[in-house]
Design a protein around this motif. Structure first.
Motif, mmCIF file in Angstrom:
data_model
loop_
_atom_site.group_PDB
_atom_site.id
_atom_site.type_symbol
_atom_site.label_atom_id
_atom_site.label_comp_id
_atom_site.label_asym_id
_atom_site.label_seq_id
_atom_site.Cartn_x
_atom_site.Cartn_y
_atom_site.Cartn_z
ATOM 1 N N LEU A 4 0.818 -1.205 0.000
ATOM 2 C CA LEU A 4 0.000 0.000 0.000
ATOM 3 C C LEU A 4 0.856 1.260 0.000
ATOM 4 O O LEU A 4 0.646 2.161 -0.810
ATOM 5 C CB LEU A 4 -0.932 -0.007 1.210
ATOM 6 C CG LEU A 4 -2.032 -1.055 1.148
ATOM 7 C CD1 LEU A 4 -2.680 -1.229 2.496
ATOM 8 C CD2 LEU A 4 -3.062 -0.660 0.109
ATOM 9 N N GLU A 5 1.799 1.313 0.904
ATOM 10 C CA GLU A 5 2.592 2.530 1.062
ATOM 11 C C GLU A 5 3.456 2.832 -0.154
ATOM 12 O O GLU A 5 3.718 3.984 -0.462
ATOM 13 C CB GLU A 5 3.424 2.426 2.335
ATOM 14 C CG GLU A 5 2.541 2.426 3.576
ATOM 15 C CD GLU A 5 3.260 2.075 4.856
ATOM 16 O OE1 GLU A 5 4.505 2.009 4.854
ATOM 17 O OE2 GLU A 5 2.574 1.868 5.869
ATOM 18 N N SER A 6 3.867 1.801 -0.872
ATOM 19 C CA SER A 6 4.683 2.009 -2.076
ATOM 20 C C SER A 6 3.836 2.254 -3.318
ATOM 21 O O SER A 6 4.350 2.662 -4.350
ATOM 22 C CB SER A 6 5.574 0.789 -2.316
ATOM 23 O OG SER A 6 4.785 -0.324 -2.719
ATOM 24 N N GLY A 7 2.530 1.967 -3.233
ATOM 25 C CA GLY A 7 1.647 2.100 -4.389
ATOM 26 C C GLY A 7 1.613 0.871 -5.273
ATOM 27 O O GLY A 7 0.918 0.843 -6.286
ATOM 28 N N SER A 8 2.351 -0.176 -4.891
ATOM 29 C CA SER A 8 2.407 -1.402 -5.697
ATOM 30 C C SER A 8 1.056 -2.106 -5.800
ATOM 31 O O SER A 8 0.830 -2.865 -6.734
ATOM 32 C CB SER A 8 3.435 -2.377 -5.102
ATOM 33 O OG SER A 8 4.720 -1.810 -5.137
ATOM 34 N N TYR A 9 0.174 -1.847 -4.849
ATOM 35 C CA TYR A 9 -1.149 -2.484 -4.863
ATOM 36 C C TYR A 9 -1.936 -2.138 -6.133
ATOM 37 O O TYR A 9 -2.828 -2.875 -6.543
ATOM 38 C CB TYR A 9 -1.954 -2.079 -3.626
ATOM 39 C CG TYR A 9 -2.439 -0.646 -3.668
ATOM 40 C CD1 TYR A 9 -3.703 -0.346 -4.163
ATOM 41 C CD2 TYR A 9 -1.632 0.401 -3.246
ATOM 42 C CE1 TYR A 9 -4.152 0.962 -4.230
ATOM 43 C CE2 TYR A 9 -2.071 1.704 -3.302
ATOM 44 C CZ TYR A 9 -3.330 1.984 -3.792
ATOM 45 O OH TYR A 9 -3.762 3.273 -3.864
ATOM 46 N N LYS A 10 -1.590 -1.043 -6.779
ATOM 47 C CA LYS A 10 -2.327 -0.600 -7.965
ATOM 48 C C LYS A 10 -2.217 -1.585 -9.126
ATOM 49 O O LYS A 10 -3.067 -1.596 -10.006
ATOM 50 C CB LYS A 10 -1.847 0.779 -8.394
ATOM 51 C CG LYS A 10 -2.157 1.852 -7.373
ATOM 52 C CD LYS A 10 -1.552 3.183 -7.752
ATOM 53 C CE LYS A 10 -1.796 4.208 -6.653
ATOM 54 N NZ LYS A 10 -1.131 5.475 -6.942
ATOM 55 N N SER A 11 -1.196 -2.426 -9.097
ATOM 56 C CA SER A 11 -1.026 -3.404 -10.172
ATOM 57 C C SER A 11 -1.728 -4.726 -9.866
ATOM 58 O O SER A 11 -1.706 -5.632 -10.691
ATOM 59 C CB SER A 11 0.462 -3.659 -10.427
ATOM 60 O OG SER A 11 1.057 -4.273 -9.305
ATOM 61 N N LEU A 12 -2.362 -4.838 -8.720
ATOM 62 C CA LEU A 12 -3.040 -6.074 -8.325
ATOM 63 C C LEU A 12 -4.481 -6.086 -8.813
ATOM 64 O O LEU A 12 -5.117 -5.044 -8.941
ATOM 65 C CB LEU A 12 -3.031 -6.212 -6.796
ATOM 66 C CG LEU A 12 -1.664 -6.188 -6.117
ATOM 67 C CD1 LEU A 12 -1.833 -6.209 -4.600
ATOM 68 C CD2 LEU A 12 -0.815 -7.354 -6.584
ATOM 69 N N ASP A 13 -4.998 -7.281 -9.058
ATOM 70 C CA ASP A 13 -6.408 -7.409 -9.419
ATOM 71 C C ASP A 13 -7.304 -7.178 -8.212
ATOM 72 O O ASP A 13 -8.341 -6.534 -8.313
ATOM 73 C CB ASP A 13 -6.693 -8.805 -9.996
ATOM 74 C CG ASP A 13 -6.029 -9.015 -11.340
ATOM 75 O OD1 ASP A 13 -5.822 -8.026 -12.073
ATOM 76 O OD2 ASP A 13 -5.702 -10.174 -11.655
ATOM 77 N N LYS A 14 -6.927 -7.718 -7.079
ATOM 78 C CA LYS A 14 -7.688 -7.579 -5.833
ATOM 79 C C LYS A 14 -6.708 -7.433 -4.677
ATOM 80 O O LYS A 14 -5.592 -7.941 -4.729
ATOM 81 C CB LYS A 14 -8.575 -8.807 -5.568
ATOM 82 C CG LYS A 14 -9.630 -9.056 -6.618
ATOM 83 C CD LYS A 14 -10.691 -7.982 -6.578
ATOM 84 C CE LYS A 14 -11.726 -8.234 -7.659
ATOM 85 N NZ LYS A 14 -12.622 -7.118 -7.840
ATOM 86 N N LEU A 15 -7.146 -6.756 -3.642
ATOM 87 C CA LEU A 15 -6.312 -6.563 -2.466
ATOM 88 C C LEU A 15 -7.065 -7.053 -1.236
ATOM 89 O O LEU A 15 -8.190 -6.627 -0.969
ATOM 90 C CB LEU A 15 -5.958 -5.090 -2.295
ATOM 91 C CG LEU A 15 -5.124 -4.743 -1.070
ATOM 92 C CD1 LEU A 15 -3.742 -5.393 -1.151
ATOM 93 C CD2 LEU A 15 -5.000 -3.234 -0.925
ATOM 94 N N ILE A 16 -6.424 -7.946 -0.494
ATOM 95 C CA ILE A 16 -6.962 -8.450 0.765
ATOM 96 C C ILE A 16 -6.110 -7.874 1.887
ATOM 97 O O ILE A 16 -4.896 -8.042 1.906
ATOM 98 C CB ILE A 16 -6.923 -9.989 0.819
ATOM 99 C CG1 ILE A 16 -7.727 -10.577 -0.340
ATOM 100 C CG2 ILE A 16 -7.446 -10.493 2.169
ATOM 101 C CD1 ILE A 16 -7.560 -12.077 -0.505
ATOM 102 N N VAL A 17 -6.744 -7.185 2.811
ATOM 103 C CA VAL A 17 -6.067 -6.594 3.953
ATOM 104 C C VAL A 17 -6.415 -7.419 5.186
ATOM 105 O O VAL A 17 -7.568 -7.786 5.387
ATOM 106 C CB VAL A 17 -6.501 -5.123 4.151
ATOM 107 C CG1 VAL A 17 -6.010 -4.571 5.470
ATOM 108 C CG2 VAL A 17 -6.012 -4.271 2.999
ATOM 109 N N VAL A 18 -5.397 -7.711 5.990
ATOM 110 C CA VAL A 18 -5.606 -8.418 7.248
ATOM 111 C C VAL A 18 -5.452 -7.412 8.371
ATOM 112 O O VAL A 18 -4.472 -6.673 8.426
ATOM 113 C CB VAL A 18 -4.594 -9.576 7.421
ATOM 114 C CG1 VAL A 18 -4.806 -10.285 8.746
ATOM 115 C CG2 VAL A 18 -4.704 -10.550 6.256
#
Length: 87
Positions: A4-18
């Protein structure tokens, strides 16, 4: 957290946060790493809040010892695999 902090999540199809309660989080890190509560809280203060992470999450798993993890994970898995089959 780094996704999240690096912005890498933007390339993911879905994000699961624990997520878990702060007290439990501190207890787990202290047990695992032998750090003081103050050091742990200092690190946490430099990370995104649960609310910030939730804003970007497609799914959230609550790891707080009050809800079963397996049922949450299976529910997400079933949702994702069902969407793949029809979509």
């Amino acid at each position: 957290a780094l996704l999240l902090e690096s912005g890498s999540y933007k390339s993911l199809d879905k994000l699961i946060v624990v997520s878990s309660d702060m007290e439990l989080r501190v207890k787990r890190v202290a047990s695992r790493d032998g750090m003081s509560s103050e050091k742990i809280l200092d690190r946490i203060q430099n990370q995104w809040t649960d609310e910030q992470r939730a804003e970007h999450a497609d799914y959230t798993v609550l790891n707080n010892e009050n809800q079963l993890l397996i049922s949450q994970i299976l529910s997400i898995h079933n949702t994702l695999t069902y969407k793949e089959k029809i979509g």
